[in-house]
Design a protein around this motif. Sequence first.
Motif, mmCIF file in Angstrom:
data_model
loop_
_atom_site.group_PDB
_atom_site.id
_atom_site.type_symbol
_atom_site.label_atom_id
_atom_site.label_comp_id
_atom_site.label_asym_id
_atom_site.label_seq_id
_atom_site.Cartn_x
_atom_site.Cartn_y
_atom_site.Cartn_z
ATOM 1 N N ALA A 240 11.866 -15.668 -32.341
ATOM 2 C CA ALA A 240 12.505 -15.731 -33.696
ATOM 3 C C ALA A 240 12.851 -17.065 -34.137
ATOM 4 C CB ALA A 240 13.749 -15.148 -33.166
ATOM 5 N N ASP A 241 13.145 -18.053 -33.019
ATOM 6 C CA ASP A 241 13.410 -19.382 -33.490
ATOM 7 C C ASP A 241 12.179 -20.258 -33.871
ATOM 8 O OD1 ASP A 241 16.143 -19.567 -32.242
ATOM 9 O OD2 ASP A 241 15.152 -18.917 -30.671
ATOM 10 N N VAL A 242 10.980 -19.785 -33.352
ATOM 11 C CA VAL A 242 9.609 -20.473 -33.837
ATOM 12 C C VAL A 242 9.437 -19.932 -35.195
ATOM 13 C CG1 VAL A 242 7.254 -20.270 -33.387
ATOM 14 C CG2 VAL A 242 8.688 -20.600 -31.765
ATOM 15 N N ALA A 243 9.606 -18.704 -35.557
ATOM 16 C CA ALA A 243 9.445 -18.084 -36.934
ATOM 17 C C ALA A 243 10.179 -18.899 -37.854
ATOM 18 C CB ALA A 243 9.607 -16.614 -37.051
ATOM 19 N N TRP A 244 11.535 -19.065 -37.823
ATOM 20 C CA TRP A 244 12.584 -19.740 -38.530
ATOM 21 C C TRP A 244 11.934 -21.215 -38.617
ATOM 22 C CZ3 TRP A 244 15.689 -18.613 -42.322
ATOM 23 C CH2 TRP A 244 16.552 -19.640 -42.794
ATOM 24 N N SER A 245 11.572 -21.919 -37.548
ATOM 25 C CA SER A 245 11.105 -23.365 -37.486
ATOM 26 C C SER A 245 9.840 -23.410 -38.539
ATOM 27 C CB SER A 245 10.735 -23.910 -36.232
ATOM 28 O OG SER A 245 9.904 -23.132 -35.661
ATOM 29 N N TRP A 246 8.890 -22.497 -38.351
ATOM 30 C CA TRP A 246 7.935 -22.471 -39.340
ATOM 31 C C TRP A 246 8.212 -22.482 -40.656
ATOM 32 C CZ3 TRP A 246 3.832 -18.350 -36.521
ATOM 33 C CH2 TRP A 246 3.480 -19.238 -35.219
ATOM 34 N N LEU A 247 8.999 -21.739 -41.168
ATOM 35 C CA LEU A 247 9.530 -21.536 -42.320
ATOM 36 C C LEU A 247 10.279 -23.159 -42.921
ATOM 37 C CD1 LEU A 247 10.230 -20.489 -45.450
ATOM 38 C CD2 LEU A 247 12.584 -19.797 -44.215
ATOM 39 N N VAL A 248 11.005 -23.782 -41.993
ATOM 40 C CA VAL A 248 11.428 -24.806 -42.315
ATOM 41 C C VAL A 248 10.379 -25.951 -42.317
ATOM 42 C CG1 VAL A 248 13.110 -26.774 -41.360
ATOM 43 C CG2 VAL A 248 13.679 -24.427 -41.450
ATOM 44 N N ASP A 249 9.462 -25.793 -41.669
ATOM 45 C CA ASP A 249 8.002 -26.763 -41.453
ATOM 46 C C ASP A 249 7.414 -26.634 -42.630
ATOM 47 O OD1 ASP A 249 9.205 -27.745 -38.946
ATOM 48 O OD2 ASP A 249 7.427 -26.682 -37.760
ATOM 49 N N ALA A 250 7.128 -25.411 -43.094
ATOM 50 C CA ALA A 250 6.481 -25.188 -44.131
ATOM 51 C C ALA A 250 6.608 -25.819 -45.471
ATOM 52 C CB ALA A 250 6.032 -23.436 -44.562
ATOM 53 N N LEU A 251 8.201 -25.580 -45.636
ATOM 54 C CA LEU A 251 9.000 -26.165 -46.892
ATOM 55 C C LEU A 251 8.865 -27.685 -46.754
ATOM 56 C CD1 LEU A 251 12.186 -23.909 -46.912
ATOM 57 C CD2 LEU A 251 10.319 -23.923 -48.637
ATOM 58 N N ASP A 252 9.160 -28.152 -45.747
ATOM 59 C CA ASP A 252 9.445 -29.590 -45.574
ATOM 60 C C ASP A 252 7.866 -30.334 -45.738
ATOM 61 O OD1 ASP A 252 11.777 -29.680 -44.998
ATOM 62 O OD2 ASP A 252 11.473 -30.048 -42.678
ATOM 63 N N SER A 253 6.537 -29.709 -45.125
ATOM 64 C CA SER A 253 5.350 -30.132 -45.350
ATOM 65 C C SER A 253 5.007 -30.025 -46.901
ATOM 66 C CB SER A 253 4.388 -29.497 -44.695
ATOM 67 O OG SER A 253 3.943 -28.027 -45.087
ATOM 68 N N ARG A 254 5.412 -29.187 -47.595
ATOM 69 C CA ARG A 254 5.037 -29.082 -49.071
ATOM 70 C C ARG A 254 5.843 -29.449 -49.882
ATOM 71 N NH1 ARG A 254 -0.068 -26.804 -49.792
ATOM 72 N NH2 ARG A 254 -0.316 -25.433 -48.159
ATOM 73 N N GLY A 255 7.031 -30.479 -49.386
ATOM 74 C CA GLY A 255 7.712 -30.956 -50.333
ATOM 75 C C GLY A 255 8.801 -30.300 -51.088
ATOM 76 N N ALA A 256 9.239 -29.236 -50.668
ATOM 77 C CA ALA A 256 10.074 -28.234 -51.143
ATOM 78 C C ALA A 256 11.360 -28.381 -50.661
ATOM 79 C CB ALA A 256 9.465 -26.821 -50.881
ATOM 80 N N THR B 115 15.611 -26.975 -55.127
ATOM 81 C CA THR B 115 16.033 -28.178 -56.140
ATOM 82 C C THR B 115 14.699 -29.120 -56.371
ATOM 83 O OG1 THR B 115 16.326 -29.564 -54.071
ATOM 84 C CG2 THR B 115 18.065 -28.544 -55.090
ATOM 85 N N SER B 116 13.544 -28.665 -56.342
ATOM 86 C CA SER B 116 12.229 -29.221 -56.670
ATOM 87 C C SER B 116 11.380 -28.313 -57.207
ATOM 88 C CB SER B 116 11.654 -29.803 -55.469
ATOM 89 O OG SER B 116 11.405 -28.758 -54.318
ATOM 90 N N ASP B 117 9.987 -28.669 -57.611
ATOM 91 C CA ASP B 117 9.211 -27.612 -58.337
ATOM 92 C C ASP B 117 8.935 -26.328 -57.709
ATOM 93 O OD1 ASP B 117 7.018 -26.635 -59.504
ATOM 94 O OD2 ASP B 117 5.587 -28.425 -59.746
ATOM 95 N N ILE B 118 8.883 -25.092 -58.338
ATOM 96 C CA ILE B 118 9.057 -24.013 -57.507
ATOM 97 C C ILE B 118 7.582 -23.819 -57.143
ATOM 98 C CG2 ILE B 118 8.877 -21.538 -58.265
ATOM 99 C CD1 ILE B 118 11.523 -22.860 -58.327
ATOM 100 N N ALA B 119 6.711 -24.313 -57.582
ATOM 101 C CA ALA B 119 5.172 -24.218 -56.802
ATOM 102 C C ALA B 119 5.334 -24.783 -55.370
ATOM 103 C CB ALA B 119 4.371 -25.081 -57.616
ATOM 104 N N HIS B 120 6.186 -25.888 -55.128
ATOM 105 C CA HIS B 120 6.009 -26.149 -53.656
ATOM 106 C C HIS B 120 6.414 -25.142 -52.900
ATOM 107 C CE1 HIS B 120 4.898 -30.082 -55.164
ATOM 108 N NE2 HIS B 120 6.118 -30.252 -55.812
ATOM 109 N N HIS B 121 7.711 -24.159 -53.328
ATOM 110 C CA HIS B 121 8.242 -23.298 -52.697
ATOM 111 C C HIS B 121 7.440 -21.977 -52.443
ATOM 112 C CE1 HIS B 121 12.296 -25.192 -52.651
ATOM 113 N NE2 HIS B 121 11.647 -26.013 -53.825
#
Length: 196
Positions: free
Chosen positions: A104-120, A158-164
């Motif tokens: 579960a912790d890994v799944a959440w960290s993947w979301l955070v990493d994906a958002l960060d890597s896309r500049g979201a 707080t940034s371009d929806i496309a990144h999200h």
Amino acid sequence: MDDPRPPAEPQTFAEAADRMRSLAFRSDYVVREIPAPSGLAPDALALAGDVRPEEHGVDSPYGTGRFVLLHDPTGDDAWGGSWRIVCFAQAPLETEIGTDPLLADVAWSWLVDALDSRGARYHSESGTATKTLSKGFGSLADEGDGAQIELRASWSPTSDIAHHVRAWAELVCMLAGLPPGSEEIAVFGPRRSARG
């Protein structure tokens, strides 16, 4: 990640909706617009995404997700602004992976990493990661043991929806075992039956 700056409006809802509808995704991830849930906000747009779906409109046995953009021009105190994203992602797993206490912790960290890597950029994030183990009995005994990971999350962009949207697509593919850069890699079958 908490952003100390006040949230900036990404764009108008019509512009955000047009941007979402114009996005292209990796060829093994099929995205379509679906009816948005009603009553959550004056404006809403929803997308469904499936990793290598076998039939159009049917959840994929590899992984599936939903992305909903909500907008209330008058703002919402709980959102900390006028925009909110709600997402869902799930994928079947091998039973051994499903028993990992850190899954579960890994799944959440993947979301955070994906958002960060896309500049979201975002704030006011919340969510749950759920792992499920199942065993078939009676007429379902032949399906054997199975596991599934499911992530439900929301945040205020707080940034371009496309990144999200791109971060959400990356998350669904990651949960399905397709990390970035794995486009067109052969998959021989789902990791287990897609029983929910």
